[in-house]
Design a protein around this motif. Structure first.
Motif, PDB file in Angstrom:
ATOM      1  N   UNK A  97       0.712  -1.207   0.080  1.00 44.75           N
ATOM      2  CA  UNK A  97      -0.024   0.185   0.063  1.00 44.75           C
ATOM      3  C   UNK A  97       0.994   1.264  -0.088  1.00 44.75           C
ATOM      4  N   UNK A  98       0.277   2.278  -0.303  1.00 44.23           N
ATOM      5  CA  UNK A  98       0.837   3.572  -0.498  1.00 44.23           C
ATOM      6  C   UNK A  98       1.292   3.953   1.040  1.00 44.23           C
ATOM      7  N   UNK A  99       2.550   4.297   1.504  1.00 44.82           N
ATOM      8  CA  UNK A  99       2.776   4.754   2.842  1.00 44.82           C
ATOM      9  C   UNK A  99       2.267   5.911   3.267  1.00 44.82           C
ATOM     10  N   UNK A 100       1.823   6.374   4.454  1.00 41.68           N
ATOM     11  CA  UNK A 100       1.527   7.277   4.837  1.00 41.68           C
ATOM     12  C   UNK A 100       2.435   8.360   4.938  1.00 41.68           C
ATOM     13  N   UNK A 101       3.576   7.699   5.264  1.00 45.35           N
ATOM     14  CA  UNK A 101       4.843   8.649   5.537  1.00 45.35           C
ATOM     15  C   UNK A 101       5.055   9.692   4.145  1.00 45.35           C
ATOM     16  N   UNK A 102       4.516   9.327   3.176  1.00 46.95           N
ATOM     17  CA  UNK A 102       4.766  10.183   2.033  1.00 46.95           C
ATOM     18  C   UNK A 102       4.150  11.503   2.099  1.00 46.95           C
ATOM     19  N   UNK A 103       2.990  11.462   3.096  1.00 51.86           N
ATOM     20  CA  UNK A 103       2.441  12.867   3.615  1.00 51.86           C
ATOM     21  C   UNK A 103       3.472  13.595   4.093  1.00 51.86           C
ATOM     22  N   UNK A 104       4.635  13.272   4.573  1.00 49.70           N
ATOM     23  CA  UNK A 104       5.779  14.203   5.092  1.00 49.70           C
ATOM     24  C   UNK A 104       6.524  15.083   4.067  1.00 49.70           C
ATOM     25  N   UNK A 105       6.342  14.483   2.872  1.00 44.04           N
ATOM     26  CA  UNK A 105       6.747  15.290   1.653  1.00 44.04           C
ATOM     27  C   UNK A 105       6.252  16.600   1.423  1.00 44.04           C
ATOM     28  N   UNK A 106       6.529  17.351   2.207  1.00 47.81           N
ATOM     29  CA  UNK A 106       5.713  18.563   2.045  1.00 47.81           C
ATOM     30  C   UNK A 106       5.760  19.653   1.005  1.00 47.81           C
ATOM     31  N   UNK A 107       6.777  19.275   0.024  1.00 50.76           N
ATOM     32  CA  UNK A 107       6.929  20.023  -1.096  1.00 50.76           C
ATOM     33  C   UNK A 107       6.477  19.104  -2.188  1.00 50.76           C
ATOM     34  N   UNK A 108       5.765  17.939  -2.189  1.00 51.50           N
ATOM     35  CA  UNK A 108       5.548  17.331  -3.203  1.00 51.50           C
ATOM     36  C   UNK A 108       4.387  17.994  -4.166  1.00 51.50           C
ATOM     37  N   UNK A 109       4.776  18.278  -5.436  1.00 51.75           N
ATOM     38  CA  UNK A 109       3.795  18.945  -6.362  1.00 51.75           C
ATOM     39  C   UNK A 109       3.062  17.889  -7.371  1.00 51.75           C
ATOM     40  N   UNK A 110       3.810  16.574  -7.546  1.00 47.15           N
ATOM     41  CA  UNK A 110       3.145  15.906  -8.359  1.00 47.15           C
ATOM     42  C   UNK A 110       3.203  14.180  -8.021  1.00 47.15           C
ATOM     43  N   UNK A 111       2.312  13.632  -8.138  1.00 47.58           N
ATOM     44  CA  UNK A 111       2.236  12.272  -7.575  1.00 47.58           C
ATOM     45  C   UNK A 111       1.422  11.230  -8.642  1.00 47.58           C
ATOM     46  N   UNK A 112       2.371  10.615  -9.259  1.00 45.17           N
ATOM     47  CA  UNK A 112       1.802   9.775 -10.444  1.00 45.17           C
ATOM     48  C   UNK A 112       2.159   8.078 -10.130  1.00 45.17           C
ATOM     49  N   UNK A 113       1.197   7.207  -9.563  1.00 42.99           N
ATOM     50  CA  UNK A 113       1.203   6.050  -9.277  1.00 42.99           C
ATOM     51  C   UNK A 113       0.247   5.114 -10.130  1.00 42.99           C
ATOM     52  N   UNK A 114       1.014   4.653 -11.223  1.00 41.30           N
ATOM     53  CA  UNK A 114      -0.043   4.114 -12.161  1.00 41.30           C
ATOM     54  C   UNK A 114       0.686   2.934 -12.774  1.00 41.30           C
TER      55      UNK A 114
END
Length: 99
Positions: A20-37
């Protein structure tokens, strides 16, 4: 991955990742684009990812796909691989059609 505070773009495409997608990805505060396909990730996108403050993941933008995932109902099982309340583009894991 949560320690990558300055991560801006993350694209995981056509990769045999599982889990599953890790919740810790939420700590990447400067994330502008997320593509999981086209992966084998499943489950629900964590609230921590949907609540990123740098971008509004619930905002639709016709020019840029901000958050793209395999959250469309696929044609074989009728069940999406990922449940997402904040994706702006959902893809069918089997046909690779996105909308």
């Amino acid at each position: 991955i949560g320690q990558l505070k300055r991560l801006k773009h993350l694209t995981v495409y056509d990769n045999p990742l599982t889990g599953s997608l890790p919740s810790k990805l939420g700590f990447c505060e400067e994330l502008e684009m997320l593509h999981i396909e086209n992966t084998n990730l499943n489950g629900t996108v964590p609230d921590e990812v949907c609540m990123l403050t740098k971008i509004d993941l619930n905002s639709l933008n016709d020019e840029v796909e901000i958050f793209k995932a395999d959250c469309a109902h696929d044609n074989e099982t009728g069940v999406p691989f990922i449940t997402c309340t904040c994706c702006d583009t959902c893809c069918d894991h089997i046909t690779h059609n996105c909308f």
